[in-house]
Design a protein around this motif. Structure first.
Motif, PDB file in Angstrom:
ATOM      1  N   ILE A  98       0.837  -1.208   0.000  1.00  0.00           N
ATOM      2  CA  ILE A  98       0.000   0.000   0.000  1.00  0.00           C
ATOM      3  C   ILE A  98       0.866   1.249   0.000  1.00  0.00           C
ATOM      4  CG2 ILE A  98      -1.619   1.357   1.402  1.00  0.00           C
ATOM      5  CD1 ILE A  98      -2.852  -1.288   2.319  1.00  0.00           C
ATOM      6  N   ILE A  99       1.893   1.257   0.868  1.00  0.00           N
ATOM      7  CA  ILE A  99       2.762   2.433   0.970  1.00  0.00           C
ATOM      8  C   ILE A  99       3.510   2.679  -0.336  1.00  0.00           C
ATOM      9  CG2 ILE A  99       4.879   3.266   2.084  1.00  0.00           C
ATOM     10  CD1 ILE A  99       3.801   1.975   4.676  1.00  0.00           C
ATOM     11  N   GLN A 100       3.917   1.580  -0.998  1.00  0.00           N
ATOM     12  CA  GLN A 100       4.667   1.711  -2.249  1.00  0.00           C
ATOM     13  C   GLN A 100       3.819   2.371  -3.335  1.00  0.00           C
ATOM     14  OE1 GLN A 100       5.907  -2.024  -3.950  1.00  0.00           O
ATOM     15  NE2 GLN A 100       7.715  -1.128  -4.900  1.00  0.00           N
ATOM     16  N   ARG A 101       2.506   2.116  -3.312  1.00  0.00           N
ATOM     17  CA  ARG A 101       1.635   2.628  -4.365  1.00  0.00           C
ATOM     18  C   ARG A 101       0.895   3.906  -3.969  1.00  0.00           C
ATOM     19  NH1 ARG A 101       2.269  -2.586  -4.687  1.00  0.00           N
ATOM     20  NH2 ARG A 101       2.256  -3.697  -6.670  1.00  0.00           N
ATOM     21  N   PHE A 102       0.638   4.068  -2.674  1.00  0.00           N
ATOM     22  CA  PHE A 102      -0.145   5.220  -2.213  1.00  0.00           C
ATOM     23  C   PHE A 102       0.587   5.894  -1.053  1.00  0.00           C
ATOM     24  CE2 PHE A 102      -3.072   1.779  -3.519  1.00  0.00           C
ATOM     25  CZ  PHE A 102      -3.618   2.357  -4.646  1.00  0.00           C
ATOM     26  N   THR A 103       1.497   6.802  -1.382  1.00  0.00           N
ATOM     27  CA  THR A 103       2.292   7.443  -0.329  1.00  0.00           C
ATOM     28  C   THR A 103       1.444   8.313   0.594  1.00  0.00           C
ATOM     29  OG1 THR A 103       2.804   9.233  -1.881  1.00  0.00           O
ATOM     30  CG2 THR A 103       4.423   7.454  -1.685  1.00  0.00           C
ATOM     31  N   TRP A 104       0.260   8.760   0.117  1.00  0.00           N
ATOM     32  CA  TRP A 104      -0.605   9.595   0.946  1.00  0.00           C
ATOM     33  C   TRP A 104      -1.102   8.856   2.186  1.00  0.00           C
ATOM     34  CZ3 TRP A 104      -5.177   7.173   1.524  1.00  0.00           C
ATOM     35  CH2 TRP A 104      -5.607   6.325   0.495  1.00  0.00           C
ATOM     36  N   VAL A 105      -0.965   7.515   2.196  1.00  0.00           N
ATOM     37  CA  VAL A 105      -1.416   6.764   3.366  1.00  0.00           C
ATOM     38  C   VAL A 105      -0.627   7.161   4.613  1.00  0.00           C
ATOM     39  CG1 VAL A 105       0.120   4.748   3.274  1.00  0.00           C
ATOM     40  CG2 VAL A 105      -2.241   4.452   4.031  1.00  0.00           C
ATOM     41  N   PHE A 106       0.543   7.779   4.412  1.00  0.00           N
ATOM     42  CA  PHE A 106       1.327   8.266   5.557  1.00  0.00           C
ATOM     43  C   PHE A 106       0.558   9.332   6.336  1.00  0.00           C
ATOM     44  CE2 PHE A 106       6.071   7.201   4.596  1.00  0.00           C
ATOM     45  CZ  PHE A 106       5.758   5.854   4.741  1.00  0.00           C
ATOM     46  N   PHE A 107      -0.293  10.103   5.655  1.00  0.00           N
ATOM     47  CA  PHE A 107      -1.129  11.067   6.367  1.00  0.00           C
ATOM     48  C   PHE A 107      -2.036  10.342   7.369  1.00  0.00           C
ATOM     49  CE2 PHE A 107      -0.410  13.867   2.576  1.00  0.00           C
ATOM     50  CZ  PHE A 107       0.112  14.954   3.261  1.00  0.00           C
ATOM     51  N   LEU A 108      -2.624   9.234   6.919  1.00  0.00           N
ATOM     52  CA  LEU A 108      -3.519   8.459   7.784  1.00  0.00           C
ATOM     53  C   LEU A 108      -2.745   7.811   8.926  1.00  0.00           C
ATOM     54  CD1 LEU A 108      -5.753   6.690   5.089  1.00  0.00           C
ATOM     55  CD2 LEU A 108      -6.185   8.818   6.322  1.00  0.00           C
ATOM     56  N   PHE A 109      -1.606   7.182   8.591  1.00  0.00           N
ATOM     57  CA  PHE A 109      -0.776   6.550   9.622  1.00  0.00           C
ATOM     58  C   PHE A 109      -0.336   7.579  10.668  1.00  0.00           C
ATOM     59  CE2 PHE A 109       1.053   2.556   7.283  1.00  0.00           C
ATOM     60  CZ  PHE A 109      -0.227   2.033   7.241  1.00  0.00           C
ATOM     61  N   GLY A 110       0.121   8.733  10.181  1.00  0.00           N
ATOM     62  CA  GLY A 110       0.601   9.768  11.090  1.00  0.00           C
ATOM     63  C   GLY A 110      -0.490  10.266  12.018  1.00  0.00           C
ATOM     64  N   ALA A 111      -1.669  10.554  11.440  1.00  0.00           N
ATOM     65  CA  ALA A 111      -2.795  11.028  12.249  1.00  0.00           C
ATOM     66  C   ALA A 111      -3.212   9.977  13.272  1.00  0.00           C
ATOM     67  CB  ALA A 111      -3.973  11.384  11.341  1.00  0.00           C
ATOM     68  N   PHE A 112      -3.214   8.700  12.864  1.00  0.00           N
ATOM     69  CA  PHE A 112      -3.609   7.628  13.779  1.00  0.00           C
ATOM     70  C   PHE A 112      -2.621   7.510  14.939  1.00  0.00           C
ATOM     71  CE2 PHE A 112      -3.417   3.149  15.110  1.00  0.00           C
ATOM     72  CZ  PHE A 112      -4.717   2.994  15.565  1.00  0.00           C
ATOM     73  N   LEU A 113      -1.319   7.631  14.656  1.00  0.00           N
ATOM     74  CA  LEU A 113      -0.312   7.529  15.711  1.00  0.00           C
ATOM     75  C   LEU A 113      -0.405   8.705  16.684  1.00  0.00           C
ATOM     76  CD1 LEU A 113       2.835   6.214  13.807  1.00  0.00           C
ATOM     77  CD2 LEU A 113       1.314   4.949  15.319  1.00  0.00           C
ATOM     78  N   ILE A 114      -0.661   9.896  16.168  1.00  0.00           N
ATOM     79  CA  ILE A 114      -0.818  11.057  17.049  1.00  0.00           C
ATOM     80  C   ILE A 114      -2.054  10.876  17.932  1.00  0.00           C
ATOM     81  CG2 ILE A 114      -1.318  13.532  17.099  1.00  0.00           C
ATOM     82  CD1 ILE A 114       0.385  13.782  14.551  1.00  0.00           C
ATOM     83  N   TYR A 115      -3.141  10.360  17.354  1.00  0.00           N
ATOM     84  CA  TYR A 115      -4.349  10.071  18.133  1.00  0.00           C
ATOM     85  C   TYR A 115      -4.059   9.037  19.221  1.00  0.00           C
ATOM     86  CZ  TYR A 115      -8.697   7.629  19.256  1.00  0.00           C
ATOM     87  OH  TYR A 115      -9.720   7.017  19.916  1.00  0.00           O
ATOM     88  N   THR A 116      -3.321   7.972  18.853  1.00  0.00           N
ATOM     89  CA  THR A 116      -2.965   6.936  19.820  1.00  0.00           C
ATOM     90  C   THR A 116      -2.097   7.512  20.931  1.00  0.00           C
ATOM     91  OG1 THR A 116      -3.032   5.264  18.056  1.00  0.00           O
ATOM     92  CG2 THR A 116      -1.910   4.654  20.106  1.00  0.00           C
TER      93      THR A 116
END
Length: 332
Positions: free
Chosen positions: A130-148
């Motif tokens: 997923i990361i290789q094809r859709f780099t924007w997923v880092f926005f979701l990962f980052g937001a989720f980690l900050i929420y956690t």
């Protein structure tokens, strides 16, 4: 995919997988086949062995692939290990809820963690694709980690009573399960009828629960490295020492009072780092017209490692100081 995305030579990766497989076979079918409650000495020896192996492995990665992947491994391993210690809270509750006999708990952890490792491997491969094809997923990962991170520091639901997940509840409805254990057996005979023992449920619960933990840990480590080989081996070395930590720290987990704060700093830092990386390689049309934001700085790998060591180290030392002060006050 591993060979394409990794900076590590293929021969070294194959040798690593062989050694890891040997570790697990010995742990499951040699050490784990003797049901017992590990002594403190045995736990310390196992943990020291796996820690030394992780340090040596990082050195080998440095030799064969360079400094950057090695530092990424050390950063990922320390993060996963720290998160695993926090997750032991839930393991303690699971063992208690299912009334697993003490002498069987090491075997249960060995098999459950192996199941979790297989499922995590699949999760990592999917995540890497997923990361290789859709780099924007880092926005979701980052937001989720900050929420956690915010949930950890404010006090989330980590210490609440464990509830069976949907898979386990559904399984109870379709198969016959006894109330009593029959040693390590998954199947037994009760009143002339073949049944499953609670051991099956415990295995699945430990394994599937650990995958739920992966929703925190896998995005965190992808924030430190995009190399799936480093992601996987970091998880492996963190899980290898987990069962011994369970017995060694089981009685002390409630005294590690500042660990959630240390973890929240680590997860928050990695979350911000992921968002900065996403902005630096931005392709979303509604952000800066779909162009990368060049002025966003890149966080060096050594800084990530430093933040992890300082955060977790400070939290551990502060917890020990707090524990000693409480003990001293209680003796007065």
């Amino acid at each position: 995919m591993l060979g394409h995305m990794s900076e590590t030579p293929l021969a070294f990766m194959i040798a690593t997988f062989v050694v890891i497989a040997i570790f697990f076979v010995v742990d499951l079918f040699v050490i784990g086949r003797r049901p017992h409650v590990p002594s403190t000495k045995e736990c310390v020896q196992h943990i020291a062995f796996f820690v030394v192996m992780a340090l040596i492995f990082g050195g080998l990665v440095w030799t064969f692939a360079g400094a950057k992947p090695a530092i990424e491994f050390y950063s990922g391993w320390l993060t996963e290990y720290s998160l695993s210690i926090d997750n032991l809270f839930v393991f303690v509750i699971i063992m208690s809820n299912f009334a697993v006999p003490k002498v069987l708990q090491k075997y249960v952890l060995s098999v459950g963690i192996t199941v979790a490792l297989i499922l995590r491997g699949c999760f990592i491969l999917v995540g890497a694709a997923i990361i290789q094809r859709f780099t924007w997923v880092f926005f979701l990962f980052g937001a989720f980690l900050i929420y956690t991170a915010l949930k950890l520091v404010m006090g989330g639901d980590e210490d609440e009573e464990y509830h069976e997940n949907g898979l386990i509840r559904a399984l109870r409805k379709v198969i016959r399960i006894t109330n009593d254990y029959d040693g390590e057996k998954l199947r037994t005979t009760e009143n002339g009828v073949r049944c499953w023992t609670p051991m099956l449920i415990v295995f699945l619960t430990i394994g599937t629960t650990d995958v739920m933990f992966a929703f925190d840990s896998i995005p965190a480590i992808f924030g430190l490295t995009k190399d799936p080989f480093i992601v996987f081996t970091s998880n492996v070395f963190a899980l290898l020492g987990l069962q011994q930590l369970y017995f060694l720290l089981g009685a002390l987990l409630d005294k590690l009072v500042y660990l959630p704060v240390g973890l929240s700093v680590v997860l928050g830092f990695i979350g911000v780092k992921l968002i900065m990386e996403a902005l630096h390689g931005n392709s979303l049309p509604f952000i800066n017209g779909g162009h990368p934001i060049e002025w966003v700085p890149e966080v060096p790998t050594w800084l990530s490692l430093a933040v992890i060591i300082v955060s977790i180290g400070t939290a551990a030392i502060a917890s020990v100081v707090k524990m000693k002060s409480v003990e001293a006050a209680s003796q007065q």
